[in-house]
Design a protein around this motif. Sequence first.
Motif, PDB file in Angstrom:
ATOM      1  N   GLY A   1     -45.680  13.370  30.141  1.00 22.55           N
ATOM      2  CA  GLY A   1     -44.696  13.808  29.154  1.00 22.55           C
ATOM      3  C   GLY A   1     -44.184  12.697  28.248  1.00 22.55           C
ATOM      4  O   GLY A   1     -43.435  12.973  27.309  1.00 22.55           O
ATOM      5  N   SER A   2     -44.553  11.442  28.505  1.00 25.46           N
ATOM      6  CA  SER A   2     -43.948  10.339  27.752  1.00 25.46           C
ATOM      7  C   SER A   2     -44.951   9.316  27.247  1.00 25.46           C
ATOM      8  O   SER A   2     -44.557   8.345  26.605  1.00 25.46           O
ATOM      9  CB  SER A   2     -42.923   9.615  28.639  1.00 25.46           C
ATOM     10  OG  SER A   2     -43.550   9.185  29.831  1.00 25.46           O
ATOM     11  N   SER A   3     -46.226   9.485  27.554  1.00 31.84           N
ATOM     12  CA  SER A   3     -47.317   8.571  27.190  1.00 31.84           C
ATOM     13  C   SER A   3     -47.215   7.213  27.880  1.00 31.84           C
ATOM     14  O   SER A   3     -47.880   6.271  27.479  1.00 31.84           O
ATOM     15  CB  SER A   3     -47.429   8.385  25.669  1.00 31.84           C
ATOM     16  OG  SER A   3     -46.469   7.460  25.202  1.00 31.84           O
ATOM     17  N   MET A   4     -46.401   7.143  28.936  1.00 32.72           N
ATOM     18  CA  MET A   4     -46.170   5.851  29.590  1.00 32.72           C
ATOM     19  C   MET A   4     -46.881   5.762  30.942  1.00 32.72           C
ATOM     20  O   MET A   4     -47.094   6.765  31.626  1.00 32.72           O
ATOM     21  CB  MET A   4     -44.665   5.658  29.822  1.00 32.72           C
ATOM     22  CG  MET A   4     -43.810   5.810  28.583  1.00 32.72           C
ATOM     23  SD  MET A   4     -44.133   4.557  27.325  1.00 32.72           S
ATOM     24  CE  MET A   4     -43.131   3.225  27.977  1.00 32.72           C
ATOM     25  N   LEU A   5     -47.190   4.512  31.321  1.00 29.76           N
ATOM     26  CA  LEU A   5     -47.627   4.223  32.680  1.00 29.76           C
ATOM     27  C   LEU A   5     -46.540   3.370  33.316  1.00 29.76           C
ATOM     28  O   LEU A   5     -46.212   2.299  32.804  1.00 29.76           O
ATOM     29  CB  LEU A   5     -48.936   3.425  32.675  1.00 29.76           C
ATOM     30  CG  LEU A   5     -50.158   4.104  32.075  1.00 29.76           C
ATOM     31  CD1 LEU A   5     -51.321   3.117  32.016  1.00 29.76           C
ATOM     32  CD2 LEU A   5     -50.536   5.325  32.901  1.00 29.76           C
TER      33      LEU A   5
ATOM     34  N   VAL B   1     -45.854   0.771  30.516  1.00 32.05           N
ATOM     35  CA  VAL B   1     -46.838   0.476  29.476  1.00 32.05           C
ATOM     36  C   VAL B   1     -46.986   1.707  28.590  1.00 32.05           C
ATOM     37  O   VAL B   1     -47.271   2.800  29.092  1.00 32.05           O
ATOM     38  CB  VAL B   1     -48.196   0.111  30.120  1.00 32.05           C
ATOM     39  CG1 VAL B   1     -49.262  -0.121  29.062  1.00 32.05           C
ATOM     40  CG2 VAL B   1     -48.049  -1.096  31.034  1.00 32.05           C
ATOM     41  N   ASN B   2     -46.797   1.526  27.302  1.00 34.75           N
ATOM     42  CA  ASN B   2     -46.893   2.643  26.353  1.00 34.75           C
ATOM     43  C   ASN B   2     -48.336   2.747  25.851  1.00 34.75           C
ATOM     44  O   ASN B   2     -48.795   1.924  25.069  1.00 34.75           O
ATOM     45  CB  ASN B   2     -45.924   2.393  25.187  1.00 34.75           C
ATOM     46  CG  ASN B   2     -45.835   3.580  24.257  1.00 34.75           C
ATOM     47  OD1 ASN B   2     -46.720   4.427  24.232  1.00 34.75           O
ATOM     48  ND2 ASN B   2     -44.765   3.632  23.467  1.00 34.75           N
ATOM     49  N   VAL B   3     -49.015   3.769  26.320  1.00 35.21           N
ATOM     50  CA  VAL B   3     -50.432   3.968  26.016  1.00 35.21           C
ATOM     51  C   VAL B   3     -50.653   4.216  24.513  1.00 35.21           C
ATOM     52  O   VAL B   3     -51.683   3.869  23.944  1.00 35.21           O
ATOM     53  CB  VAL B   3     -50.930   5.154  26.871  1.00 35.21           C
ATOM     54  CG1 VAL B   3     -52.188   5.777  26.335  1.00 35.21           C
ATOM     55  CG2 VAL B   3     -51.094   4.741  28.321  1.00 35.21           C
ATOM     56  N   THR B   4     -49.646   4.798  23.867  1.00 38.47           N
ATOM     57  CA  THR B   4     -49.775   5.136  22.438  1.00 38.47           C
ATOM     58  C   THR B   4     -49.945   3.886  21.573  1.00 38.47           C
ATOM     59  O   THR B   4     -50.607   3.931  20.535  1.00 38.47           O
ATOM     60  CB  THR B   4     -48.523   5.909  21.971  1.00 38.47           C
ATOM     61  OG1 THR B   4     -48.341   7.020  22.829  1.00 38.47           O
ATOM     62  CG2 THR B   4     -48.681   6.410  20.549  1.00 38.47           C
ATOM     63  N   ILE B   5     -49.361   2.789  22.022  1.00 36.80           N
ATOM     64  CA  ILE B   5     -49.414   1.588  21.186  1.00 36.80           C
ATOM     65  C   ILE B   5     -50.835   1.035  21.106  1.00 36.80           C
ATOM     66  O   ILE B   5     -51.328   0.714  20.025  1.00 36.80           O
ATOM     67  CB  ILE B   5     -48.400   0.536  21.704  1.00 36.80           C
ATOM     68  CG1 ILE B   5     -46.979   1.063  21.433  1.00 36.80           C
ATOM     69  CG2 ILE B   5     -48.608  -0.815  21.039  1.00 36.80           C
ATOM     70  CD1 ILE B   5     -45.875   0.242  22.027  1.00 36.80           C
ATOM     71  N   SER B   6     -51.540   0.961  22.254  1.00 39.82           N
ATOM     72  CA  SER B   6     -52.892   0.395  22.217  1.00 39.82           C
ATOM     73  C   SER B   6     -53.959   1.419  21.817  1.00 39.82           C
ATOM     74  O   SER B   6     -54.907   1.092  21.109  1.00 39.82           O
ATOM     75  CB  SER B   6     -53.244  -0.229  23.564  1.00 39.82           C
ATOM     76  OG  SER B   6     -52.846   0.603  24.620  1.00 39.82           O
TER      77      SER B   6
HETATM   78  C1  LIG Z   1     -44.600   4.661  22.486  1.00 38.71           C
HETATM   79  O1  LIG Z   1     -45.061   4.117  21.269  1.00 38.71           O
HETATM   80  C2  LIG Z   1     -45.050   5.043  20.185  1.00 38.71           C
HETATM   81  C3  LIG Z   1     -45.724   4.367  19.002  1.00 38.71           C
HETATM   82  O2  LIG Z   1     -45.128   3.158  18.721  1.00 38.71           O
HETATM   83  C4  LIG Z   1     -43.613   5.466  19.902  1.00 38.71           C
HETATM   84  O3  LIG Z   1     -43.599   6.425  18.865  1.00 38.71           O
HETATM   85  C5  LIG Z   1     -43.030   6.083  21.157  1.00 38.71           C
HETATM   86  O4  LIG Z   1     -41.662   6.399  20.967  1.00 38.71           O
HETATM   87  C6  LIG Z   1     -43.165   5.131  22.346  1.00 38.71           C
HETATM   88  N1  LIG Z   1     -42.757   5.857  23.544  1.00 38.71           N
HETATM   89  C7  LIG Z   1     -41.803   5.447  24.366  1.00 38.71           C
HETATM   90  C8  LIG Z   1     -41.455   6.342  25.503  1.00 38.71           C
HETATM   91  O5  LIG Z   1     -41.185   4.402  24.199  1.00 38.71           O
END
Ligand SMILES: *[C@@H]1O[C@H](CO)[C@@H](O)[C@H](O)[C@H]1NC(C)=O
Length: 387
Positions: free
Chosen positions: A126-130, A147-152
């Motif tokens: 639900g949050s894209s995190m590990l 770790v935010n998977v969305t960033i990489s």
């Molecule tokens: C993860 O990174 C994305 C892209 O930078 C950002 O939009 C998102 O809010 C971040 N998620 C969290 C839970 O910090």
Amino acid sequence: MMLPRLITFLALNSMASAVPSVMPRIAVTHSVLIGVPGQILTADLTETSFKITNKASTGAGSDYSWMRYKNSTDTVYAVNEYGSEVTAFKLDHLDVKNGNPATGSAGVVFLEFNKDQTRMIGAGYGSSMLDVWDTSVAGAPKLLKSVNVTISYPSSGPLGNKPHQALFDPTGDWLVVPDLGADRLLIADAKADSYKVINAVSLKAESGPRHGGFIKSDDRTFYVVACELSNQVHLYEFKYSDNGPEFVHLAEQSTYGPDIKPKNTTSAAAGALLVASNNRDIYISNRLSGDTEDNIAHFIFDAKTTNLTFAGSVPTGGVNPRSISFDASESILFVTNVAGPLGVTAINRCAASGHLGAKPFAGMKLTDLLPDGADPATVGPQFVAAI
Ligand SMILES: *[C@@H]1O[C@H](CO)[C@@H](O)[C@H](O)[C@H]1NC(C)=O
Ligand SMILES: *[C@@H]1O[C@H](CO)[C@@H](O)[C@H](O)[C@H]1NC(C)=O
Ligand SMILES: *[C@@H]1O[C@H](CO)[C@@H](O)[C@H](O)[C@H]1NC(C)=O
Ligand SMILES: *[C@@H]1O[C@H](CO)[C@@H](O)[C@H](O)[C@H]1NC(C)=O
């Protein structure tokens, strides 16, 4: 936990030893931990009967949908999928409300330890995190990093990044994460608590990789993954190189078996996957197939040819088998059906052939597992694990 009964039985058995020939079966008791929205339970299976041994409310609006048990400290770690808490508590007390909570990322749906159980990873669907937890001591786990998977590896699909599982490879140095929303398998570096995502492989759009497992074969390593959206199982070789591991795609096929499509392709959603310790038998839960009962499919991996072959499927006693677990000897497969009629079932597994019994040999009604007042049409068990 099973010892006192076993000793009683053996004592009775030796008293009866004047009567020759018939060796009665030893009545071993298996214990399971079950997570239902609003409630956690333990139950014992003896012969063909389940008996609930303990239950505790986790509060309205909570869903402890994944748990891991560390036996050296007698600690259960449970994650609330509807919130962001991971709570540690003793198995005997089974009490989330008076446990030791810690806050992590939202919407975590999966927890797994490293080999020595000093680290535990949460996959934040639900949050894209590990989330990386220190579980080296009893009590509340300590969040080391998220770790935010969305960033990489940002998702280009409509679902965004949805990490659904995180498993350490057999060396313990790498973490593999199926990102269901991004149709990717991610590889993170687990050495020195880095957890930096260093590599990824893409699957076809709308595959939805959900749960996978490693297969070791001499000096080679393979990885199988069940895809929730395509209902395909993919087989990869997990190849190590100086730049870290990479995936080499070998084959894919329907999780229902060759050329078999689920009755309802819209709702069907492959779920859990387990690899037996013989590195040969693979089990996948096929959920919401459109039949009156869903099924567990069995695939056999042939290390010589690297073929993955469908070996059959058996009904689970209900609909939507979200989680599956072996007992310690891998002769029983426990299943949770989110939508019943049986909520938790036990299926025999032949350790030699890997074949599953034609139907569950024991089960608990879904309605017996729900907290008071819960609607069986909308609430059902999410999780089962042998303990
Ligand atoms: C993860 O990174 C994305 C892209 O930078 C950002 O939009 C998102 O809010 C971040 N998620 C969290 C839970 O910090
Ligand atoms: C914990 O479980 C493992 C695997 O089943 C077993 O080898 C070990 O002896 C157990 N440890 C304790 C303290 O019970
Ligand atoms: C198939 O599943 C979809 C999605 O859950 C549902 O809307 C539809 O009614 C189902 N079709 C049949 C024939 O049951
Ligand atoms: C198994 O592998 C062999 C050798 O690669 C191949 O010839 C054969 O067609 C495969 N069998 C199946 C059922 O895929």
